[in-house]
Design a protein around this motif. Structure first.
Motif, mmCIF file in Angstrom:
data_model
loop_
_atom_site.group_PDB
_atom_site.id
_atom_site.type_symbol
_atom_site.label_atom_id
_atom_site.label_comp_id
_atom_site.label_asym_id
_atom_site.label_seq_id
_atom_site.Cartn_x
_atom_site.Cartn_y
_atom_site.Cartn_z
ATOM 1 N N ILE A 28 0.830 -1.210 0.000
ATOM 2 C CA ILE A 28 0.000 0.000 0.000
ATOM 3 C C ILE A 28 0.863 1.258 0.000
ATOM 4 O O ILE A 28 0.486 2.275 -0.591
ATOM 5 N N GLU A 149 -5.195 3.575 7.804
ATOM 6 C CA GLU A 149 -5.103 2.670 6.664
ATOM 7 C C GLU A 149 -4.062 1.582 6.910
ATOM 8 O O GLU A 149 -4.306 0.392 6.675
ATOM 9 N N GLY A 178 -4.765 0.069 -1.075
ATOM 10 C CA GLY A 178 -3.736 0.391 -2.061
ATOM 11 C C GLY A 178 -4.320 1.109 -3.266
ATOM 12 O O GLY A 178 -3.748 2.085 -3.770
ATOM 13 N N ASN A 181 -5.121 4.598 -2.436
ATOM 14 C CA ASN A 181 -3.917 5.378 -2.179
ATOM 15 C C ASN A 181 -3.392 6.066 -3.442
ATOM 16 O O ASN A 181 -2.697 7.082 -3.355
#
Length: 284
Positions: A28, A149, A178, A181
């Protein structure tokens, strides 16, 4: 699809939930770096595009908070008792709320649209240079933003306890965070550049900063819930509550501030759909 991917993941990473959480945190963080680095090739994305992408990120986080954290926390790890998970939700939201009193959210800080409850640079840091104070607050703000997160990914892998049959839920959450992100990293990079920070330097710093907070928190989450198993529903609720707070308090207001509410809402719906598909495909 579920068993094929989880088997590959276990074969590469192993069955230790802590090592799996470490791998998840790295993934991530790398996707955050990908998003932040897009400013090197996509030099001027429109506000409409950014709002739709942030809406998508909010939709992914919204669905993930329920499907990967709150519902499993209640049904699987509290024997149907909602109280521990809901206490965690409340504490997570309260933590972000109290943090915001000291450190304003990144998007508001950089755009100059400060709310009445947002902290001011000169008032919260012993720094006389307002620009330096703003940069420090910016780094603190986006670090706080990424904390839930990373913690959520670690808690999910810790909950799976290394069992390949339970790993799909953790993997779906990892991919969801991810995925969101990427637009989040791009949006914050654009805001930072508009505030005068160097394009190439910031793109690198953003990715490193994400890794600094997301990777160790992912590991910490896994260690905590595997060492003290009764903490699991509280930790899942905490991560979900913090994520929900960020969605409502920061992302949605930011995407609705420039007049592109409809496209942001459509992006949010797309994010919910994608997360629900991931949840069924990987954890079904």
């Amino acid at each position: 699809m579920q068993f094929e991917f989880t088997e590959v993941f276990v074969r590469v990473v192993g069955t230790s939930p802590v090592i799996q959480a470490l791998a998840g945190g790295i993934i991530i963080a790398l996707l955050n770096l990908v998003g932040a680095s897009l400013v090197l090739v996509w030099r001027n994305p429109s506000e409409r595009t950014l709002d739709s992408m942030l809406g998508f990120a909010a939709g992914v986080m919204l669905a993930a908070a329920f499907t990967s954290l709150i519902i499993p926390g209640i049904e699987e790890y509290s024997a149907g008792n909602p109280i521990p998970t809901l206490i965690g939700v409340g504490i997570g939201a309260l933590f972000l709320d109290r943090s915001d009193v000291l450190v304003p959210h990144a998007h508001y800080l950089l755009t100059g649209n400060r709310r009445t409850d947002a902290a001011g640079g000169g008032k919260t840091l012993p720094v006389t240079d307002e620009r330096l104070a703003g940069v420090i607050l910016f780094i603190l703000a986006i670090t706080l933003h990424n904390m839930p997160e990373g913690l959520a990914v670690g808690v999910a892998f810790g909950a799976a306890m290394g069992d390949p049959a339970q790993l799909g839920g953790a993997l779906s959450l990892m991919f969801a965070i991810g995925l969101q992100n990427v637009p989040e990293g791009l949006a914050v990079s654009v805001a930072a550049i508009n505030a005068g920070l160097d394009r190439r330097l910031y793109a690198a710093v953003a990715g490193i900063r994400a890794g600094i907070v997301e990777i160790p928190l992912a590991v910490l989450g896994a260690v905590a819930v595997t060492t003290i198993e009764p903490l699991l529903p509280y930790a899942m609720g905490f991560a979900a509550g913090a994520m929900l707070f960020v969605i409502s308090d920061e992302i949605i207001p930011e995407t609705h501030r420039g007049g592109y509410e409809r496209v942001a809402t459509l992006g949010l719906m797309a994010g919910v759909i994608v997360m629900l598909y991931l949840d069924i495909a990987l954890a079904g």
